[in-house]
Design a protein around this motif. Structure first.
Motif, mmCIF file in Angstrom:
data_model
loop_
_atom_site.group_PDB
_atom_site.id
_atom_site.type_symbol
_atom_site.label_atom_id
_atom_site.label_comp_id
_atom_site.label_asym_id
_atom_site.label_seq_id
_atom_site.Cartn_x
_atom_site.Cartn_y
_atom_site.Cartn_z
ATOM 1 N N TRP A 23 7.713 -2.812 -2.528
ATOM 2 C CA TRP A 23 6.381 -2.785 -3.150
ATOM 3 C C TRP A 23 5.308 -3.283 -2.188
ATOM 4 O O TRP A 23 4.194 -2.747 -2.157
ATOM 5 C CB TRP A 23 6.363 -3.585 -4.448
ATOM 6 N N TYR A 24 5.638 -4.292 -1.388
ATOM 7 C CA TYR A 24 4.683 -4.799 -0.407
ATOM 8 C C TYR A 24 4.336 -3.718 0.615
ATOM 9 O O TYR A 24 3.170 -3.430 0.868
ATOM 10 C CB TYR A 24 5.260 -6.048 0.284
ATOM 11 N N ARG A 25 5.370 -3.112 1.209
ATOM 12 C CA ARG A 25 5.148 -2.095 2.255
ATOM 13 C C ARG A 25 4.491 -0.840 1.706
ATOM 14 O O ARG A 25 3.605 -0.268 2.351
ATOM 15 C CB ARG A 25 6.476 -1.745 2.934
ATOM 16 N N ILE A 26 4.911 -0.402 0.527
ATOM 17 C CA ILE A 26 4.314 0.819 -0.008
ATOM 18 C C ILE A 26 2.854 0.566 -0.369
ATOM 19 O O ILE A 26 2.005 1.444 -0.217
ATOM 20 C CB ILE A 26 5.122 1.407 -1.199
ATOM 21 N N GLY A 27 2.524 -0.633 -0.804
ATOM 22 C CA GLY A 27 1.135 -0.985 -1.077
ATOM 23 C C GLY A 27 0.280 -0.899 0.175
ATOM 24 O O GLY A 27 -0.849 -0.399 0.135
ATOM 25 N N GLU A 28 0.814 -1.389 1.300
ATOM 26 C CA GLU A 28 0.105 -1.281 2.575
ATOM 27 C C GLU A 28 -0.132 0.177 2.949
ATOM 28 O O GLU A 28 -1.217 0.544 3.419
ATOM 29 C CB GLU A 28 0.902 -1.942 3.704
ATOM 30 N N MET A 29 0.880 1.009 2.752
ATOM 31 C CA MET A 29 0.762 2.421 3.129
ATOM 32 C C MET A 29 -0.190 3.171 2.200
ATOM 33 O O MET A 29 -1.011 3.965 2.668
ATOM 34 C CB MET A 29 2.156 3.071 3.160
ATOM 35 N N ILE A 30 -0.094 2.924 0.909
ATOM 36 C CA ILE A 30 -0.985 3.598 -0.051
ATOM 37 C C ILE A 30 -2.439 3.249 0.263
ATOM 38 O O ILE A 30 -3.333 4.081 0.131
ATOM 39 C CB ILE A 30 -0.619 3.211 -1.502
ATOM 40 N N ALA A 31 -2.684 2.022 0.715
ATOM 41 C CA ALA A 31 -4.042 1.599 1.063
ATOM 42 C C ALA A 31 -4.613 2.406 2.223
ATOM 43 O O ALA A 31 -5.835 2.473 2.387
ATOM 44 C CB ALA A 31 -4.056 0.106 1.394
ATOM 45 N N LEU A 32 -3.768 3.058 3.018
ATOM 46 C CA LEU A 32 -4.221 3.884 4.126
ATOM 47 C C LEU A 32 -4.662 5.281 3.685
ATOM 48 O O LEU A 32 -5.282 6.007 4.470
ATOM 49 C CB LEU A 32 -3.101 4.018 5.180
ATOM 50 N N LEU A 33 -4.333 5.654 2.457
ATOM 51 C CA LEU A 33 -4.737 6.963 1.947
ATOM 52 C C LEU A 33 -6.243 7.006 1.745
ATOM 53 O O LEU A 33 -6.858 5.973 1.418
ATOM 54 C CB LEU A 33 -4.040 7.278 0.620
ATOM 55 N N PRO A 34 -6.841 8.183 1.901
ATOM 56 C CA PRO A 34 -8.276 8.295 1.604
ATOM 57 C C PRO A 34 -8.521 7.911 0.142
ATOM 58 O O PRO A 34 -7.670 8.128 -0.722
ATOM 59 C CB PRO A 34 -8.574 9.779 1.827
ATOM 60 N N LYS A 35 -9.662 7.331 -0.107
ATOM 61 C CA LYS A 35 -10.010 6.958 -1.478
ATOM 62 C C LYS A 35 -10.101 8.214 -2.336
ATOM 63 O O LYS A 35 -10.593 9.243 -1.877
ATOM 64 C CB LYS A 35 -11.339 6.197 -1.523
#
Length: 123
Positions: free
Chosen positions: A106-118
């Protein structure tokens, strides 16, 4: 007039089924007999589509022992499973090799999802 309504309804159903351009997806590279894949399936997979992350990037499973999908030819293959590859508009945003538990995932996927365009608001 009934056939026109039917045709319009069929068109709307077809359009709704096609993913939006630029839509994100989370590839799960897996293989039969993978114990860590089974652990992910027990701990995360049931909840994934119900989470904000899962709605933003639906899970797509890819069995690495099967022929590689044509639409993923540009994605680097893995031998280690599970590997999670976050894709946006056909481009790799990031990957997680392995699964060591729900907290790290959950920590890592949260970091990656944050890189997606808004996401664009449709209102």
């Amino acid at each position: 007039m009934t056939s026109l309504k039917t045709a319009v309804l069929a068109f709307l159903v077809l359009v709704a089924a096609v993913p939006a351009a630029g839509a994100a997806e989370l590839l799960m590279l897996e293989q039969p007999g993978c114990a860590w894949c089974a652990r992910f399936n027990a701990e995360i997979a049931p909840a994934w589509p119900k989470t904000e992350e899962g709605r933003r990037a639906p899970l797509r499973r890819v069995d690495i022992t099967e022929p590689w999908p044509d639409d993923l030819k540009h994605v680097a293959r893995e031998r280690f499973t599970p590997t999670f590859v976050l894709m946006e508009d056909g481009k790799e945003i990031g990957r997680i090799r392995g699964y060591v538990g729900d907290e790290f995932f959950w920590y890592r996927i949260g970091e990656m999802i944050a890189l997606l365009p808004k996401e664009q608001s449709t209102q």
